[in-house]
Enzyme design. Structure first.
Site, PDB file in Angstrom:
ATOM      1  N   ILE A  17       0.858  -1.204   0.000  1.00 29.89           N
ATOM      2  CA  ILE A  17       0.000   0.000   0.000  1.00 29.89           C
ATOM      3  C   ILE A  17       0.887   1.245   0.000  1.00 29.89           C
ATOM      4  O   ILE A  17       0.640   2.204  -0.738  1.00 29.89           O
ATOM      5  CB  ILE A  17      -0.958   0.026   1.212  1.00 29.89           C
ATOM      6  CG1 ILE A  17      -1.948  -1.137   1.136  1.00 29.89           C
ATOM      7  CG2 ILE A  17      -1.721   1.356   1.274  1.00 29.89           C
ATOM      8  CD1 ILE A  17      -2.873  -1.258   2.326  1.00 29.89           C
ATOM      9  N   ASP A 160     -14.422   0.427   1.526  1.00 28.97           N
ATOM     10  CA  ASP A 160     -15.693  -0.309   1.462  1.00 28.97           C
ATOM     11  C   ASP A 160     -16.780   0.572   0.832  1.00 28.97           C
ATOM     12  O   ASP A 160     -17.597   0.102   0.039  1.00 28.97           O
ATOM     13  CB  ASP A 160     -16.112  -0.734   2.877  1.00 28.97           C
ATOM     14  CG  ASP A 160     -14.973  -1.422   3.607  1.00 28.97           C
ATOM     15  OD1 ASP A 160     -14.661  -2.559   3.267  1.00 28.97           O
ATOM     16  OD2 ASP A 160     -14.366  -0.783   4.485  1.00 28.97           O
ATOM     17  N   ARG A 163     -16.196   0.658  -2.757  1.00 35.99           N
ATOM     18  CA  ARG A 163     -16.582  -0.628  -3.345  1.00 35.99           C
ATOM     19  C   ARG A 163     -18.099  -0.687  -3.547  1.00 35.99           C
ATOM     20  O   ARG A 163     -18.584  -1.187  -4.575  1.00 35.99           O
ATOM     21  CB  ARG A 163     -16.148  -1.778  -2.418  1.00 35.99           C
ATOM     22  CG  ARG A 163     -14.657  -2.040  -2.459  1.00 35.99           C
ATOM     23  CD  ARG A 163     -14.230  -2.972  -1.327  1.00 35.99           C
ATOM     24  NE  ARG A 163     -12.834  -3.365  -1.479  1.00 35.99           N
ATOM     25  CZ  ARG A 163     -12.097  -3.912  -0.531  1.00 35.99           C
ATOM     26  NH1 ARG A 163     -12.612  -4.142   0.668  1.00 35.99           N
ATOM     27  NH2 ARG A 163     -10.842  -4.251  -0.765  1.00 35.99           N
ATOM     28  N   HIS A 188     -14.682  -2.533   9.576  1.00 35.45           N
ATOM     29  CA  HIS A 188     -14.051  -2.888   8.290  1.00 35.45           C
ATOM     30  C   HIS A 188     -13.745  -4.385   8.342  1.00 35.45           C
ATOM     31  O   HIS A 188     -12.601  -4.812   8.522  1.00 35.45           O
ATOM     32  CB  HIS A 188     -12.773  -2.070   8.075  1.00 35.45           C
ATOM     33  CG  HIS A 188     -11.997  -2.526   6.864  1.00 35.45           C
ATOM     34  ND1 HIS A 188     -12.484  -2.409   5.589  1.00 35.45           N
ATOM     35  CD2 HIS A 188     -10.799  -3.130   6.748  1.00 35.45           C
ATOM     36  CE1 HIS A 188     -11.611  -2.921   4.741  1.00 35.45           C
ATOM     37  NE2 HIS A 188     -10.576  -3.368   5.414  1.00 35.45           N
ATOM     38  N   SER A 239      -5.598  -5.959  -1.222  1.00 37.15           N
ATOM     39  CA  SER A 239      -5.798  -4.778  -2.072  1.00 37.15           C
ATOM     40  C   SER A 239      -4.755  -3.720  -1.735  1.00 37.15           C
ATOM     41  O   SER A 239      -4.400  -3.533  -0.567  1.00 37.15           O
ATOM     42  CB  SER A 239      -7.197  -4.215  -1.831  1.00 37.15           C
ATOM     43  OG  SER A 239      -7.319  -3.788  -0.492  1.00 37.15           O
TER      44      SER A 239
HETATM   45  P1  NAD Z   1       2.610  -5.120   3.440  1.00 38.61           P
HETATM   46  O1  NAD Z   1       3.022  -6.316   4.224  1.00 38.61           O
HETATM   47  O2  NAD Z   1       2.920  -5.075   1.987  1.00 38.61           O
HETATM   48  O3  NAD Z   1       3.238  -3.823   4.100  1.00 38.61           O
HETATM   49  C1  NAD Z   1       3.190  -3.595   5.466  1.00 38.61           C
HETATM   50  C2  NAD Z   1       4.464  -2.882   5.833  1.00 38.61           C
HETATM   51  O4  NAD Z   1       4.399  -2.590   7.220  1.00 38.61           O
HETATM   52  C3  NAD Z   1       5.716  -3.731   5.613  1.00 38.61           C
HETATM   53  O5  NAD Z   1       6.674  -3.013   4.836  1.00 38.61           O
HETATM   54  C4  NAD Z   1       6.208  -4.002   7.030  1.00 38.61           C
HETATM   55  O6  NAD Z   1       7.639  -4.110   7.113  1.00 38.61           O
HETATM   56  C5  NAD Z   1       5.703  -2.745   7.731  1.00 38.61           C
HETATM   57  N1  NAD Z   1       5.644  -2.865   9.187  1.00 38.61           N
HETATM   58  C6  NAD Z   1       5.451  -3.956   9.962  1.00 38.61           C
HETATM   59  N2  NAD Z   1       5.527  -3.621  11.252  1.00 38.61           N
HETATM   60  C7  NAD Z   1       5.752  -2.288  11.305  1.00 38.61           C
HETATM   61  C8  NAD Z   1       5.941  -1.365  12.352  1.00 38.61           C
HETATM   62  N3  NAD Z   1       5.913  -1.758  13.621  1.00 38.61           N
HETATM   63  N4  NAD Z   1       6.158  -0.077  12.034  1.00 38.61           N
HETATM   64  C9  NAD Z   1       6.219   0.334  10.753  1.00 38.61           C
HETATM   65  N5  NAD Z   1       6.070  -0.504   9.711  1.00 38.61           N
HETATM   66  C10 NAD Z   1       5.831  -1.792   9.988  1.00 38.61           C
HETATM   67  O7  NAD Z   1       1.051  -4.908   3.717  1.00 38.61           O
HETATM   68  P2  NAD Z   1       0.031  -4.006   2.901  1.00 38.61           P
HETATM   69  O8  NAD Z   1      -0.600  -4.820   1.841  1.00 38.61           O
HETATM   70  O9  NAD Z   1       0.667  -2.713   2.552  1.00 38.61           O
HETATM   71  O10 NAD Z   1      -1.109  -3.795   4.005  1.00 38.61           O
HETATM   72  C11 NAD Z   1      -0.871  -3.030   5.161  1.00 38.61           C
HETATM   73  C12 NAD Z   1      -2.031  -3.145   6.126  1.00 38.61           C
HETATM   74  O11 NAD Z   1      -3.200  -2.538   5.595  1.00 38.61           O
HETATM   75  C13 NAD Z   1      -2.448  -4.576   6.461  1.00 38.61           C
HETATM   76  O12 NAD Z   1      -2.783  -4.649   7.825  1.00 38.61           O
HETATM   77  C14 NAD Z   1      -3.672  -4.782   5.593  1.00 38.61           C
HETATM   78  O13 NAD Z   1      -4.494  -5.821   6.092  1.00 38.61           O
HETATM   79  C15 NAD Z   1      -4.313  -3.436   5.728  1.00 38.61           C
HETATM   80  N6  NAD Z   1      -5.322  -3.054   4.726  1.00 38.61           N
HETATM   81  C16 NAD Z   1      -6.391  -2.319   5.162  1.00 38.61           C
HETATM   82  C17 NAD Z   1      -7.341  -1.868   4.266  1.00 38.61           C
HETATM   83  C18 NAD Z   1      -8.510  -1.035   4.721  1.00 38.61           C
HETATM   84  O14 NAD Z   1      -9.397  -0.758   3.891  1.00 38.61           O
HETATM   85  N7  NAD Z   1      -8.633  -0.609   5.971  1.00 38.61           N
HETATM   86  C19 NAD Z   1      -7.214  -2.189   2.916  1.00 38.61           C
HETATM   87  C20 NAD Z   1      -6.119  -2.943   2.496  1.00 38.61           C
HETATM   88  C21 NAD Z   1      -5.179  -3.369   3.422  1.00 38.61           C
HETATM   89  C1  LMR Z   2      -9.327  -5.074   2.204  1.00 36.60           C
HETATM   90  O1  LMR Z   2     -10.490  -4.831   2.566  1.00 36.60           O
HETATM   91  O2  LMR Z   2      -9.013  -5.225   1.020  1.00 36.60           O
HETATM   92  C2  LMR Z   2      -8.249  -5.144   3.250  1.00 36.60           C
HETATM   93  O3  LMR Z   2      -8.783  -4.965   4.528  1.00 36.60           O
HETATM   94  C3  LMR Z   2      -7.440  -6.368   3.152  1.00 36.60           C
HETATM   95  C4  LMR Z   2      -8.154  -7.556   3.758  1.00 36.60           C
HETATM   96  O4  LMR Z   2      -7.546  -8.208   4.601  1.00 36.60           O
HETATM   97  O5  LMR Z   2      -9.284  -7.800   3.366  1.00 36.60           O
END
Ligand code: NAD
Ligand code: LMR
Length: 328
Positions: A17, A160, A163, A188, A239
């Site tokens: 992300i 969401d 979406r 979420h 995502s």
């Molecule tokens: P990713 O694993 O590609 O990236 C996460 C990053 O966080 C990594 O680079 C990791 O090294 C870093 N990290 C881990 N611990 C850390 C810390 N203590 N301090 C700083 N950085 C740290 O994951 P991603 O795909 O980028 O997703 C990130 C988060 O977002 C996940 O929890 C995912 O489930 C969530 N997400 C939420 C939504 C939403 O709509 N709310 C949507 C998509 C993903």
């Molecule tokens: C999403 O809604 O795409 C993120 O929260 C990733 C997940 O774990 O579903």
């Protein structure tokens, strides 16, 4: 006269992300095309080299609005003076996991980072938690940063919301920009309630246009609830571009305001509106003006909606208890 730069923190900036989000911020998509920014990027030591690579690419992209980049694994340096904090750092869920399965790893990160933000961020810093479980991480951050005003701590349910707009737009074969005022209530997670009872498409009620309550009360809801899992199944990764874009939408509307007559969904600290228990971070319909969000009041809630709004509140209460048990 040129505006002073705004400092924007992205945690987990070396992740997927982060990689999609930082160029959007540097291009003005989050804060506007005339707002210079200084990016603060935090990640953990194993990701330091990758983080430095992202910094090199930001320099190479020569973004006119980007006035500086701090890339660090030091949480104090990362949080110092930031005006906006987008908390993406954490561990994403993998296929077959529910978002609360990533709870224990992520809530302890949010407890620690709450203290750093409280001590070192700019007064009135706006916080958006993206990392899952997003509502509960935001709640933990709020509880362990008691001097940050609760109105400043939010979580991302705009993905969401977007979406839901996308599904209605596809179903009606109508421009997505003509669909308005869907609502995401609650968590979420797969218990969220995507509600179209007040939504319009090209000015007409969505229910009247779709003419299929069975679809709106069934498949539409489950598609939005399960979209994150569907993306993980398809990409083998969660995502990222849509999450980054929605995070920009969330902050942009919060800072610059929602258009007249339009609301958006944000995970915010519940004050008991709509009989949602106070003290949860719950997604509500909100309008934003002058940098403040306000929950839209007075929408009629039917029995079907009530049950779904209560079920997702119940899950959030359980998550809250589980989060505290992980921290003790
Ligand atoms: P990713 O694993 O590609 O990236 C996460 C990053 O966080 C990594 O680079 C990791 O090294 C870093 N990290 C881990 N611990 C850390 C810390 N203590 N301090 C700083 N950085 C740290 O994951 P991603 O795909 O980028 O997703 C990130 C988060 O977002 C996940 O929890 C995912 O489930 C969530 N997400 C939420 C939504 C939403 O709509 N709310 C949507 C998509 C993903
Ligand atoms: C999403 O809604 O795409 C993120 O929260 C990733 C997940 O774990 O579903």
């Amino acid at each position: 006269m040129a505006k002073d730069p705004v400092r924007v923190l992205v945690t987990g900036a070396a992740g997927q992300i982060g990689y999609a989000l930082v160029p959007m911020i540097a291009r003005g998509i989050m804060l506007g095309p005339d707002q210079p920014v200084i990016l603060h990027m935090l990640d953990i030591p194993p990701a330091a080299e990758a983080l430095n690579g992202v910094k090199m690419e930001l320099v190479d992209a020569a973004f006119p609005l980007l006035k500086g980049v701090v890339a660090t694994t030091d949480v104090v340096e990362a949080c110092t003076g930031v005006n906006v904090a987008v908390m993406v750092g954490g561990f994403p869920r993998k296929e077959g996991m529910e978002r609360k399965d990533v709870m224990s790893k992520n809530v302890s990160i949010y407890k620690a980072q709450a203290s750093a933000l409280e001590k070192y961020a700019a007064a009135n810093c706006k916080v958006l938690v993206v990392a899952n479980p997003a509502n509960t991480n935001a709640l933990i951050l709020k509880e362990f940063a008691p001097s940050i005003p609760e109105k400043n701590i939010t979580c991302l349910t705009r993905l969401d919301h977007n979406r839901a707009l996308g599904q209605i737009s596809e179903r009606l074969n109508i421009q997505v920009s003509d669909v308005k005022n869907v609502i995401i209530w609650g968590n979420h997670s797969s218990s969220q309630y995507p509600d179209v009872n007040h939504a319009t498409a090209a000015g007409k009620p969505v229910r009247e246009l779709v003419k299929d309550d069975e679809w709106l009360n069934g498949e539409f809801i489950t598609t939005v609830q399960q979209r994150g899992a569907a993306i993980i199944k398809a990409r083998r990764l969660s995502s990222a571009l849509s999450a980054a874009s929605s995070a920009c939408d969330h902050i942009r509307d919060w800072v610059l305001g929602t258009p007249e007559g339009t609301w958006v969904s944000m995970g915010v600290y519940s004050d008991g509106s709509y009989n949602v228990p106070a003290g949860l971070i719950y997604s509500f319909p909100v309008t934003c003006k002058n940098g403040e969000w306000t929950i839209v009041q007075g929408l009629p809630i039917d029995e079907f909606s009530r049950k779904k709004m209560d079920a997702t509140a119940e899950e959030l209460s359980e998550e809250k208890a589980l989060a505290y048990s992980c921290l003790s």
